[in-house]
Design a protein around this motif. Structure first.
Motif, PDB file in Angstrom:
ATOM      1  N   GLU A   1      -1.383  14.885  -4.408  1.00 15.71           N
ATOM      2  CA  GLU A   1      -1.691  14.486  -3.030  1.00 15.71           C
ATOM      3  C   GLU A   1      -3.103  13.928  -2.854  1.00 15.71           C
ATOM      4  O   GLU A   1      -3.361  13.157  -1.940  1.00 15.71           O
ATOM      5  CB  GLU A   1      -1.498  15.683  -2.078  1.00 15.71           C
ATOM      6  N   THR A   2      -4.032  14.322  -3.718  1.00 13.03           N
ATOM      7  CA  THR A   2      -5.424  13.863  -3.535  1.00 13.03           C
ATOM      8  C   THR A   2      -5.727  12.590  -4.334  1.00 13.03           C
ATOM      9  O   THR A   2      -6.886  12.208  -4.500  1.00 13.03           O
ATOM     10  CB  THR A   2      -6.409  14.975  -3.969  1.00 13.03           C
ATOM     11  N   ALA A   3      -4.682  11.931  -4.803  1.00 15.69           N
ATOM     12  CA  ALA A   3      -4.859  10.718  -5.623  1.00 15.69           C
ATOM     13  C   ALA A   3      -5.586   9.622  -4.846  1.00 15.69           C
ATOM     14  O   ALA A   3      -5.380   9.446  -3.646  1.00 15.69           O
ATOM     15  CB  ALA A   3      -3.501  10.204  -6.080  1.00 15.69           C
ATOM     16  N   LYS A   4      -6.451   8.914  -5.567  1.00 17.33           N
ATOM     17  CA  LYS A   4      -7.172   7.782  -4.966  1.00 17.33           C
ATOM     18  C   LYS A   4      -6.987   6.555  -5.841  1.00 17.33           C
ATOM     19  O   LYS A   4      -6.884   6.673  -7.058  1.00 17.33           O
ATOM     20  CB  LYS A   4      -8.667   8.095  -4.858  1.00 17.33           C
ATOM     21  N   LEU A   5      -6.986   5.384  -5.186  1.00 19.91           N
ATOM     22  CA  LEU A   5      -6.868   4.116  -5.914  1.00 19.91           C
ATOM     23  C   LEU A   5      -8.096   3.274  -5.605  1.00 19.91           C
ATOM     24  O   LEU A   5      -8.461   3.086  -4.450  1.00 19.91           O
ATOM     25  CB  LEU A   5      -5.607   3.361  -5.474  1.00 19.91           C
ATOM     26  N   VAL A   6      -8.762   2.797  -6.652  1.00 19.19           N
ATOM     27  CA  VAL A   6      -9.938   1.937  -6.472  1.00 19.19           C
ATOM     28  C   VAL A   6      -9.644   0.574  -7.093  1.00 19.19           C
ATOM     29  O   VAL A   6      -9.198   0.480  -8.232  1.00 19.19           O
ATOM     30  CB  VAL A   6     -11.189   2.558  -7.147  1.00 19.19           C
ATOM     31  N   TYR A   7      -9.867  -0.484  -6.306  1.00 16.85           N
ATOM     32  CA  TYR A   7      -9.679  -1.838  -6.820  1.00 16.85           C
ATOM     33  C   TYR A   7     -11.003  -2.356  -7.391  1.00 16.85           C
ATOM     34  O   TYR A   7     -12.041  -2.215  -6.764  1.00 16.85           O
ATOM     35  CB  TYR A   7      -9.270  -2.803  -5.699  1.00 16.85           C
ATOM     36  N   ILE A   8     -10.921  -2.970  -8.553  1.00 21.08           N
ATOM     37  CA  ILE A   8     -12.073  -3.712  -9.075  1.00 21.08           C
ATOM     38  C   ILE A   8     -11.681  -5.179  -9.063  1.00 21.08           C
ATOM     39  O   ILE A   8     -10.751  -5.592  -9.753  1.00 21.08           O
ATOM     40  CB  ILE A   8     -12.439  -3.264 -10.503  1.00 21.08           C
ATOM     41  N   ILE A   9     -12.360  -5.950  -8.217  1.00 22.41           N
ATOM     42  CA  ILE A   9     -12.051  -7.381  -8.119  1.00 22.41           C
ATOM     43  C   ILE A   9     -12.864  -8.118  -9.161  1.00 22.41           C
ATOM     44  O   ILE A   9     -14.090  -8.057  -9.171  1.00 22.41           O
ATOM     45  CB  ILE A   9     -12.371  -7.919  -6.715  1.00 22.41           C
ATOM     46  N   LYS A  10     -12.181  -8.791 -10.054  1.00 22.67           N
ATOM     47  CA  LYS A  10     -12.872  -9.552 -11.100  1.00 22.67           C
ATOM     48  C   LYS A  10     -12.447 -10.994 -10.954  1.00 22.67           C
ATOM     49  O   LYS A  10     -11.373 -11.389 -11.381  1.00 22.67           O
ATOM     50  CB  LYS A  10     -12.516  -9.008 -12.484  1.00 22.67           C
ATOM     51  N   MET A  11     -13.294 -11.758 -10.286  1.00 25.41           N
ATOM     52  CA  MET A  11     -12.945 -13.152 -10.027  1.00 25.41           C
ATOM     53  C   MET A  11     -13.388 -14.021 -11.182  1.00 25.41           C
ATOM     54  O   MET A  11     -14.487 -13.876 -11.686  1.00 25.41           O
ATOM     55  CB  MET A  11     -13.644 -13.637  -8.752  1.00 25.41           C
ATOM     56  N   GLU A  12     -12.501 -14.942 -11.575  1.00 20.39           N
ATOM     57  CA  GLU A  12     -12.877 -15.910 -12.610  1.00 20.39           C
ATOM     58  C   GLU A  12     -13.962 -16.794 -12.039  1.00 20.39           C
ATOM     59  O   GLU A  12     -13.820 -17.350 -10.963  1.00 20.39           O
ATOM     60  CB  GLU A  12     -11.675 -16.795 -12.963  1.00 20.39           C
ATOM     61  N   ASN A  13     -15.056 -16.963 -12.782  1.00 18.81           N
ATOM     62  CA  ASN A  13     -16.114 -17.835 -12.269  1.00 18.81           C
ATOM     63  C   ASN A  13     -16.162 -19.153 -13.021  1.00 18.81           C
ATOM     64  O   ASN A  13     -17.113 -19.893 -12.954  1.00 18.81           O
ATOM     65  CB  ASN A  13     -17.466 -17.112 -12.350  1.00 18.81           C
ATOM     66  N   THR A  14     -15.112 -19.409 -13.761  1.00 16.76           N
ATOM     67  CA  THR A  14     -14.852 -20.693 -14.413  1.00 16.76           C
ATOM     68  C   THR A  14     -15.911 -21.162 -15.383  1.00 16.76           C
ATOM     69  O   THR A  14     -16.997 -21.531 -14.995  1.00 16.76           O
ATOM     70  CB  THR A  14     -14.641 -21.832 -13.377  1.00 16.76           C
ATOM     71  N   TYR A  15     -15.576 -21.146 -16.598  1.00 18.47           N
ATOM     72  CA  TYR A  15     -16.305 -21.756 -17.701  1.00 18.47           C
ATOM     73  C   TYR A  15     -17.790 -21.394 -17.802  1.00 18.47           C
ATOM     74  O   TYR A  15     -18.228 -20.739 -18.708  1.00 18.47           O
ATOM     75  CB  TYR A  15     -16.196 -23.291 -17.650  1.00 18.47           C
ATOM     76  N   GLY A  16     -18.624 -21.890 -16.858  1.00 21.44           N
ATOM     77  CA  GLY A  16     -20.072 -21.826 -17.003  1.00 21.44           C
ATOM     78  C   GLY A  16     -20.665 -20.434 -17.017  1.00 21.44           C
ATOM     79  O   GLY A  16     -21.452 -20.098 -17.877  1.00 21.44           O
TER      80      GLY A  16
ATOM     81  N   VAL B   1       0.825  -1.212   0.000  1.00 21.13           N
ATOM     82  CA  VAL B   1       0.000   0.000   0.000  1.00 21.13           C
ATOM     83  C   VAL B   1       0.866   1.273   0.000  1.00 21.13           C
ATOM     84  O   VAL B   1       0.534   2.264  -0.656  1.00 21.13           O
ATOM     85  CB  VAL B   1      -1.015  -0.011   1.170  1.00 21.13           C
ATOM     86  N   LYS B   2       2.015   1.232   0.699  1.00 20.55           N
ATOM     87  CA  LYS B   2       2.876   2.424   0.770  1.00 20.55           C
ATOM     88  C   LYS B   2       3.481   2.760  -0.580  1.00 20.55           C
ATOM     89  O   LYS B   2       3.447   3.911  -1.026  1.00 20.55           O
ATOM     90  CB  LYS B   2       3.990   2.207   1.809  1.00 20.55           C
ATOM     91  N   ILE B   3       4.023   1.766  -1.247  1.00 22.66           N
ATOM     92  CA  ILE B   3       4.661   2.020  -2.538  1.00 22.66           C
ATOM     93  C   ILE B   3       3.624   2.430  -3.586  1.00 22.66           C
ATOM     94  O   ILE B   3       3.878   3.278  -4.441  1.00 22.66           O
ATOM     95  CB  ILE B   3       5.513   0.812  -3.008  1.00 22.66           C
ATOM     96  N   LEU B   4       2.423   1.857  -3.490  1.00 21.91           N
ATOM     97  CA  LEU B   4       1.341   2.249  -4.395  1.00 21.91           C
ATOM     98  C   LEU B   4       0.967   3.708  -4.172  1.00 21.91           C
ATOM     99  O   LEU B   4       0.752   4.467  -5.122  1.00 21.91           O
ATOM    100  CB  LEU B   4       0.111   1.357  -4.175  1.00 21.91           C
ATOM    101  N   LYS B   5       0.926   4.113  -2.909  1.00 19.58           N
ATOM    102  CA  LYS B   5       0.557   5.493  -2.585  1.00 19.58           C
ATOM    103  C   LYS B   5       1.610   6.465  -3.126  1.00 19.58           C
ATOM    104  O   LYS B   5       1.284   7.497  -3.725  1.00 19.58           O
ATOM    105  CB  LYS B   5       0.419   5.647  -1.064  1.00 19.58           C
ATOM    106  N   VAL B   6       2.877   6.135  -2.914  1.00 19.82           N
ATOM    107  CA  VAL B   6       3.961   7.006  -3.400  1.00 19.82           C
ATOM    108  C   VAL B   6       3.907   7.121  -4.924  1.00 19.82           C
ATOM    109  O   VAL B   6       3.976   8.215  -5.492  1.00 19.82           O
ATOM    110  CB  VAL B   6       5.346   6.459  -2.955  1.00 19.82           C
ATOM    111  N   ALA B   7       3.752   5.962  -5.601  1.00 15.14           N
ATOM    112  CA  ALA B   7       3.741   5.943  -7.073  1.00 15.14           C
ATOM    113  C   ALA B   7       2.572   6.764  -7.615  1.00 15.14           C
ATOM    114  O   ALA B   7       2.727   7.548  -8.568  1.00 15.14           O
ATOM    115  CB  ALA B   7       3.656   4.503  -7.570  1.00 15.14           C
TER     116      ALA B   7
END
Length: 475
Positions: free
Chosen positions: A73-88, A60-66
């Protein structure tokens, strides 16, 4: 010129790459995709909840610095979790999470487990008719973290195992699937996790069982009309460890009952640990709904140990056995036996035995004799590089041509044959095979294997190619 999400993320990656280990960068940052940039907020896509938690915990620290360097300074990071739901399922499971927000995640749909109450839970590990409320864990205390030495080949799996042992059922590593070839330490690590949990949480019910024994118990339960008792027994386990889960392949009844047990345990925050000789994507004849659940947590691969790790393993073995051995002999054994940990330890045991029984000093010459016999008696594992060389030589082309992007029919067929034989003769995952043969993905390898199977049964000339190359690789 307007900046894009990809531009910002590429710049962040350049900075991150310079500040962390190459292996860590490859594991944790290469799979991430930049999705969108809105004002000072960058959205990135990660493949699982596990990835999100690991990044937040360790990077998290290195991500914040980068990101601050790029967006202020007001930068924000949002994660989008995209899980593989396998084939079907065509719709992926996604959830948006702002950085450093540990809010609850939605879970995927799961089938409702059995709810009938039984007055008595029967333990398949005790003799029928003898009541025994204590469930023996079936763990081997000799397999522990202390003698499971860490190296590049097992670091991820070992770290995940320690995390699970510290907080069973309370991490995103649920299930934790440990996979890899023969003798690399899957069973050892599975036991080590169980042993550590029993030490830290004596009140928890931990059970280790092979998939083969689990299947046999289920068959017996069906014969005796005790199917519900079988299910109820496994539903009271806090930490269930199933070894060699690939053994469930093709056994639809056992898969169905395990599916319900898995759902119940997972929904109730219980921990499931599995081992397999292959990654979920390479498992044949396992139901898609089970494969999907195997991917909910973490699949961690155990690879062949590198030279330094092999030396450490041997030294640790000698120390535990109270045996002294010259450094050059340890290094000689480590240099010449590369296949797996089991064979490595077997060779050193043979060397000690020969020295002890014949009252000979342990010398480099004795080591050479033992190692030579050992390697000769051990089935040679064909490498993907060797397969590519054999196929290239057979078709009189160089390896660069074999791996190239060209769609010329004879080159495509040679490449498909290389992939087919890599799957047949090695324990490598489809993704790993594709990566080494021209940077293809696992779907390309799967298609290549099917094509070779089809052409072998319909094309006489192609069948001859398969037979000829097979003979060369089997020599």
């Amino acid at each position: 010129m307007s900046i894009t999400a990809q531009t910002v993320w590429n710049n962040c990656l350049e900075f991150i790459k310079d500040n962390i280990q190459p292996q860590a960068y490859k594991t944790w940052f290469e799979p991430i995709k930049a999705v969108k940039l809105t004002d000072n907020s960058l959205s990135i896509q990660v493949p699982s909840k596990f990835f999100y938690e690991w990044l937040e915990e360790h990077y998290v620290k290195i991500l914040k610095v980068a990101l601050t360097k790029e967006l202020g300074e007001t930068a924000k990071l949002v994660y989008i979790i995209k899980m593989e739901n396998t084939y079907g399922n065509k719709q992926p499971f996604t959830e948006k999470i702002p950085s450093s927000n540990r809010g609850a995640l939605k879970s995927q749909d799961v089938d409702v487990p059995f709810n009938n109450k039984s007055p008595e839970l029967r333990n398949p590990f005790v003799i029928p008719g003898i009541r025994n409320v204590k469930i023996e864990s079936q763990l081997n205390p000799n397999y522990n973290f202390e003698n499971f030495l860490e190296g590049d080949s097992n670091r991820l799996a070992r770290s995940a195992g320690l995390a699970v042992a510290n907080k069973p059922g309370g991490t995103s590593f649920n299930p934790l699937l440990i996979f890899g070839g023969v003798g690399l330490g899957k069973t050892h690590l599975a036991h080590a996790i169980g042993v550590d949990i029993k030490d830290k949480y004596p009140e928890k019910t931990v059970l280790y069982i092979s998939a083969e024994k689990f299947t046999q118990q289920y068959i017996d339960a069906v014969k005796k009309n005790n199917r519900n008792d079988f299910i109820h027994f496994y539903q009271i386990i806090d930490v269930l460890i199933i070894d060699d889960v690939q053994f469930l392949s093709g056994k639809t009844g056992t898969q169905d009952v395990f599916f319900h047990i898995f759902n119940h345990l997972h929904q109730n925050g219980k921990q499931v640990i599995l081992t397999s000789d292959k990654a979920p994507v390479d498992m044949q004849d396992i139901e898609q709904r089970l494969l999907s659940r195997f991917k909910w947590g973490l699949s961690a691969e155990l690879q062949n140990p590198d030279f330094e790790t092999r030396v450490s393993i041997l030294k640790n073995k000698l120390y535990r056995d109270g045996v002294e051995m010259p450094e050059e002999i340890v290094e000689y054994v480590a240099k010449n036996i590369k296949s797996n940990v089991r064979e490595l330890e077997g060779a050193i045991i043979s060397l000690i035995a020969q020295s002890s029984f014949n009252k000979k000093e342990i010398t480099l010459d004795l080591a050479r004799i033992i190692v030579e016999k050992f390697v000769k008696n051990t089935k040679r594992e064909v490498s993907i590089d060797y397969i590519q060389k054999v196929v290239s030589d057979y078709f009189q082309m160089d390896i660069d041509t074999l791996q190239s992007k060209t769609r010329k029919r004879h080159i495509v067929q040679a490449r498909q044959l290389a992939m087919f034989f890599a799957k047949k003769f090695t324990k490598a995952s489809l993704a790993s095979i594709g990566s080494q043969i021209g940077k293809r993905d696992h779907a390309t390898v799967l298609h290549a294997c099917k094509t070779v199977d089809n052409l072998s049964s319909t094309d006489k000339q192609f069948r001859k190619y398969v037979e000829d190359i097979s003979k060369k690789l089997s020599v």
